[in-house]
Design an enzyme around this catalytic site. Structure first.
Site, PDB file in Angstrom:
ATOM      1  N   THR A 169       7.975   9.189  -2.357  1.00 59.34           N
ATOM      2  CA  THR A 169       9.160   8.701  -1.645  1.00 59.34           C
ATOM      3  C   THR A 169       8.599   7.849  -0.510  1.00 59.34           C
ATOM      4  OG1 THR A 169       9.242  10.586  -0.142  1.00 59.34           O
ATOM      5  CG2 THR A 169      10.535  10.781  -2.158  1.00 59.34           C
ATOM      6  N   HIS A 170       9.273   6.781  -0.180  1.00 61.24           N
ATOM      7  CA  HIS A 170       8.776   5.819   0.820  1.00 61.24           C
ATOM      8  C   HIS A 170       7.392   5.276   0.434  1.00 61.24           C
ATOM      9  CE1 HIS A 170      11.961   7.500   3.464  1.00 61.24           C
ATOM     10  NE2 HIS A 170      11.589   8.636   2.904  1.00 61.24           N
TER      11      HIS A 170
ATOM     12  N   LYS B 205     -11.241 -11.104 -12.163  1.00 58.61           N
ATOM     13  CA  LYS B 205      -9.811 -10.798 -12.154  1.00 58.61           C
ATOM     14  C   LYS B 205      -9.218 -10.550 -13.547  1.00 58.61           C
ATOM     15  CE  LYS B 205      -7.230 -10.886  -9.145  1.00 58.61           C
ATOM     16  NZ  LYS B 205      -6.636 -11.919  -8.307  1.00 58.61           N
TER      17      LYS B 205
END
Ligand code: ARG
Length: 467
Positions: free
Chosen positions: A159-160, A287
């Protein structure tokens, strides 16, 4: 009067259309995409006209053969689309008359381009909704299978975006699946209102010919003829409904995309996406970029834009048909294409997600994700919840100072904060114990996830093609 005016409606005009205006008002460059549905609608219309005696059977057959040939020309790329002929409807009708002569001019009896175009778009939308539904079903099936496979895989729940409590990866995937279930229901609901036939409304008031709209509706697979002719030619709220569905779906896919992007990063390191869904960098050799979810996240914006365009297009429009409505097609076409492609990308990609279980487990172990379990343990042993919250808070502060997770502390260390804590506390401080304890419908326990996956499979089978 020597100047040539438009052959479809130029009778009352004394000069030809300005060349720029002809180009500005024409829609054929984009509405030729409706050719198949336009021909399908015309064949049904001609069939109905013969059934009620407005055309002879011979005229009907000549028209149908001509239209079928034109369909072939279009498919083979041989059809010559003309801007002066404005739109797909007049292009096809003019070609029909070229081919079969005067009988071609009878096709438009009892009909107008206003009910014709509204019918074409609805037929088009119905076809596209069925394709989109198939991709959505494929995605949901893949997601449910993966969730079932990963019912025991532990990861941190957030959460958050802060570690909150351990959950299972299967549970997280089934949360996504729930979002898609509602999208699927919305799509099928939208299809019901799409599948209503405008044909017969003619320009706006209906027609004086003895048409039978039930016959045409049945031939075209519509559920029923539209109830009111004024509404039938002007209504585009089915298009707004579809783009609303599309916007909500893309919003959901963008949330999933965001998590996939985060999870593939070295900082999270929760999953791997196969190379075929990623691209590299031309300058940074190390990458591997999650382009597919990033692009889906980005495409959400254009679909929201189309929804706004269509809402604004319809705002304050007086009855009945207005030329404004010609602007419905490009947003709708692009929304359809975008949704279809994004769903395909996801349906291909989701089953190929490779969870990095050790890394997920490690992340859940860090961050005191079993703190609530310790509080619940204290409550079960007679401590009031608010006091338990305080005790655990102190234990966490101690853990932060000593760099230890709750499960890594000794019994003596834990007992500094509450004498109620006994050896059995370690059963609830493990991640496995924590998730297994949330053992109710909708909870993250592995057994519940497996049961939820099987219910989801059944619900999907029941909903599929439920149109
Ligand atoms: N191209 C037009 C459209 O897409 C077809 C209907 C035109 N009707 C008319 N009365 N100008 O809306």
């Amino acid at each position: 009067m020597s100047q040539a005016t438009n052959q479809s409606w130029g009778g009352r005009f004394s000069e030809p259309t300005d060349a720029f205006v002809a180009r500005f008002t024409a829609s054929v460059t984009f509405d030729q995409r409706l050719a198949r549905q336009d021909i399908q609608g015309s064949i049904a219309h001609a069939t109905m006209l013969a059934r009620v005696g407005v055309l002879t059977d011979e005229e009907r057959d000549t028209i149908i053969n001509g239209l079928t040939e034109i369909q072939g020309e279009i498919e083979r790329g041989e059809f010559n689309w003309s801007i002066p002929l404005e739109d797909v409807h007049m292009n096809i009708e003019a070609r029909l008359t070229d081919k079969i002569g005067i009988t071609g001019k009878k096709l438009h009896t009892g009909r107008s381009r206003n009910d014709q175009v509204a019918t074409d778009i609805r037929l088009f939308m119905r076809d596209e909704i069925d394709v989109i539904e198939a991709e959505l079903v494929r995605l949901r099936e893949g997601m449910i299978e993966l969730a079932d496979r990963e019912a025991d895989t532990i990861m941190p729940g957030f959460t958050h975006l802060q570690t909150a409590q351990p959950v299972t990866f299967g549970h997280h995937l089934l949360a996504w699946q729930e979002m898609l279930t509602r999208d699927h229901e919305r799509l099928l609901d939208c299809r019901k209102r799409v599948n209503v036939m405008p044909l017969g409304a003619a320009a706006l008031a209906g027609t004086t010919y003895p048409i039978d709209r039930h016959v045409t509706a049945e031939l075209l697979g519509f559920d029923r003829p539209a109830e009111n002719s004024l509404d039938a030619v002007s209504d585009r709220d089915f298009a707004i409904e579809f783009t609303s569905f599309a916007s909500i779906l893309l919003m959901h896919l963008s949330r999933m995309s965001e998590e996939l992007v985060l999870w593939t990063s070295a900082q999270f390191d929760f999953i791997d996406l196969p190379d075929r869904f990623c691209t590299g960098s031309s300058i940074m050799p190390q990458k591997k970029n999650p382009d597919v979810p990033e692009l889906v996240r980005g495409k959400t914006g254009r679909v929201y834009g189309h929804l706004m365009a269509l809402l604004t297009l319809m705002k304050s429009q007086p009855l009945a048909y207005n030329k404004d409505n010609q602007e419905d097609k490009e947003p709708l076409f692009d929304a359809v294409d975008t949704v279809r492609d994004c769903l395909k990308a996801f349906a291909d990609m989701v089953p190929a997600i490779e969870p990095k279980k050790d890394s997920m487990y490690e992340a859940a172990r860090r961050g005191f994700s079993t703190a609530t379990d310790l509080a619940d343990y204290l409550v079960r042993n007679g401590v009031a919840f608010r006091d338990a919250h305080e005790i655990v808070g102190q234990s966490v502060a101690y853990g932060l100072k000593t760099k230890k997770d709750l499960s890594e502390m000794t019994l003596e260390e834990l007992q500094q904060f509450s004498a109620t804590i006994e050896q059995d506390v370690f059963e609830v401080l493990t991640l496995e114990g924590s998730v297994a304890a949330r053992n109710h419908i909708g909870g993250t326990a592995p057994d519940q996830v497996r049961a939820a996956a099987s219910r989801a499979r059944e619900a999907l089978a029941a909903l599929k093609g439920d149109a």
